[in-house]
Design a protein around this motif. Structure first.
Motif, PDB file in Angstrom:
ATOM      1  N   ASP A   1       0.886  -1.172   0.095  1.00  0.00           N
ATOM      2  CA  ASP A   1       0.086   0.101   0.035  1.00  0.00           C
ATOM      3  C   ASP A   1       1.004   1.328  -0.090  1.00  0.00           C
ATOM      4  O   ASP A   1       1.949   1.147   0.777  1.00  0.00           O
TER       5      ASP A   1
ATOM      6  N   GLU B   1       1.843   4.669   1.404  1.00  0.00           N
ATOM      7  CA  GLU B   1       1.433   5.353   2.588  1.00  0.00           C
ATOM      8  C   GLU B   1       1.345   7.016   2.252  1.00  0.00           C
ATOM      9  O   GLU B   1       2.384   7.491   1.490  1.00  0.00           O
TER      10      GLU B   1
ATOM     11  N   THR C   1      -2.054  13.112   5.023  1.00  0.00           N
ATOM     12  CA  THR C   1      -2.988  13.965   4.657  1.00  0.00           C
ATOM     13  C   THR C   1      -3.251  14.949   5.459  1.00  0.00           C
ATOM     14  O   THR C   1      -2.942  14.897   6.639  1.00  0.00           O
TER      15      THR C   1
ATOM     16  N   LEU D   1     -11.293  11.929   0.766  1.00  0.00           N
ATOM     17  CA  LEU D   1     -11.841  10.675   0.770  1.00  0.00           C
ATOM     18  C   LEU D   1     -11.467   9.864  -0.456  1.00  0.00           C
ATOM     19  O   LEU D   1     -11.515   8.494  -0.135  1.00  0.00           O
TER      20      LEU D   1
ATOM     21  N   ARG E   1      -9.085   6.946   0.245  1.00  0.00           N
ATOM     22  CA  ARG E   1      -9.598   5.850   0.931  1.00  0.00           C
ATOM     23  C   ARG E   1     -10.040   4.740   0.283  1.00  0.00           C
ATOM     24  O   ARG E   1     -11.077   4.396  -0.233  1.00  0.00           O
ATOM     25  N   THR E   2      -9.012   3.944  -0.430  1.00  0.00           N
ATOM     26  CA  THR E   2      -9.462   2.892  -1.522  1.00  0.00           C
ATOM     27  C   THR E   2      -8.201   1.857  -1.158  1.00  0.00           C
ATOM     28  O   THR E   2      -6.897   2.008  -0.688  1.00  0.00           O
TER      29      THR E   2
ATOM     30  N   ALA F   1      -2.886   3.690   1.874  1.00  0.00           N
ATOM     31  CA  ALA F   1      -3.064   3.735   3.296  1.00  0.00           C
ATOM     32  C   ALA F   1      -2.877   5.249   3.762  1.00  0.00           C
ATOM     33  O   ALA F   1      -1.608   5.678   4.137  1.00  0.00           O
ATOM     34  N   PRO F   2      -3.820   6.070   3.905  1.00  0.00           N
ATOM     35  CA  PRO F   2      -3.777   7.535   4.196  1.00  0.00           C
ATOM     36  C   PRO F   2      -3.690   7.554   5.701  1.00  0.00           C
ATOM     37  O   PRO F   2      -4.396   6.742   6.422  1.00  0.00           O
ATOM     38  N   ARG F   3      -3.040   8.393   6.194  1.00  0.00           N
ATOM     39  CA  ARG F   3      -3.001   8.977   7.601  1.00  0.00           C
ATOM     40  C   ARG F   3      -2.909  10.526   7.632  1.00  0.00           C
ATOM     41  O   ARG F   3      -2.410  11.197   6.719  1.00  0.00           O
TER      42      ARG F   3
END
Length: 281
Positions: free
Chosen positions: A169, A171, A174, A189, A192-193, A197-199
């Motif tokens: 994934d 990284e 955001t 948004l 988010r798929t 891996a968003p944070r």
């Protein structure tokens, strides 16, 4: 103008160590003595509870403003706290004089809470072009320096962002929700798929450093204050990475960008992030 540029070239060839000394001194004298020692009266809110300023921010910026202006005669300083006091100061980014862009404590929220994830950011720009930058994490005692066309170094060692490894994934750091409009929230948004891996981001300067080191694949930021981004975008560029706005244009420190924008380890990653952000709009 040519005369100015020759002066800056000479400055960057011989005086970057003087800037490094100024940044380290500001941290040692004004920031670190207050780390985990702040009294309640030394912390204030600016626009709200997520936008804090401390005596460390103010004192470090005052010191850097005085020293940097003397190091390069004819230059001006655009500092976060000075702009808060007088927004007209920001217009110096549009002028012809060399501009020092200063964020004395990037990650003030972390600093206030005793978290070591903060840094001091200084960039030198002219005509909207970032020419050099210094990113100093005082708790780690790490200093990253980038000079346009000459590469990026972390504690004297060359930085290379590289490309993300296949099969894992991405990284992506955001923007926090309180920095975004409703439209920007919808864009974010899109990250988010599967395969991403968003944070939430921490200190912007340290997130850029993580991209330049190949430890973070990309950022997705929705605000454009030059003091948060000028140092980092050059650091990423000189480490071989890229930065692009939602309009697929490089980020401009002078503003007017189509947001959100990304800084990424390579072009393919940047375009993937933009594709997902566009899909979320």
């Amino acid at each position: 103008m040519i005369e100015h540029m020759e002066t800056i070239d000479e400055f960057l060839a011989h005086r970057t160590a003087d800037v490094e000394e100024a940044v380290r001194t500001a941290a040692a004298d004004e920031i670190m003595p207050r780390f985990r020692q702040l009294a309640a009266h030394e912390v204030d809110e600016k626009s709200g509870p997520h936008d804090l300023v401390t005596d460390a921010d103010r004192k470090a910026e005052e010191y850097l403003t005085e020293v940097l202006g003397k190091l390069l005669p004819g230059s001006v300083v655009v500092g976060e706290e000075a702009v808060h006091a007088n927004p007209m100061t920001y217009e110096a980014l549009q002028g012809e004089a060399p501009v020092w862009i200063v964020d004395p404590v990037d990650g003030t929220r972390q600093f206030v809470h005793g978290d070591p994830g903060f840094c001091t950011l200084v960039a030198l720009a002219q005509g909207g072009v970032v020419l050099a930058s210094w990113t100093y994490a005082p708790v780690r005692d790490q200093l990253a320096v980038a000079v346009r066309g000459r590469g990026a170094l972390l504690d004297g060692v060359p930085l290379r962002a590289g490309s993300p490894a296949a099969g894992r994934d991405l990284e992506v750091a955001t923007s926090h929700p309180y920095y975004t409009t409703d439209e920007q929230k919808r864009a974010l948004l899109g990250l988010r798929t599967a395969g991403v891996a968003p944070r939430p981001c921490g200190s912007a300067g340290l997130e850029y450093l993580a991209v330049a080191r190949g430890e973070l694949d990309a950022t997705a930021f929705s605000w454009e204050a030059a003091w948060d981004h000028a140092a980092g975008i050059l650091l990423v560029e000189e480490a071989g990475g890229v930065h692009l706005t939602l309009a697929e244009e490089p980020f401009r420190i002078t503003g007017g960008n189509t947001l959100p924008f990304t800084a990424a380890r390579d072009v393919a990653t940047a375009r993937r992030v933009l594709e997902l952000l566009s899909g979320g709009v």
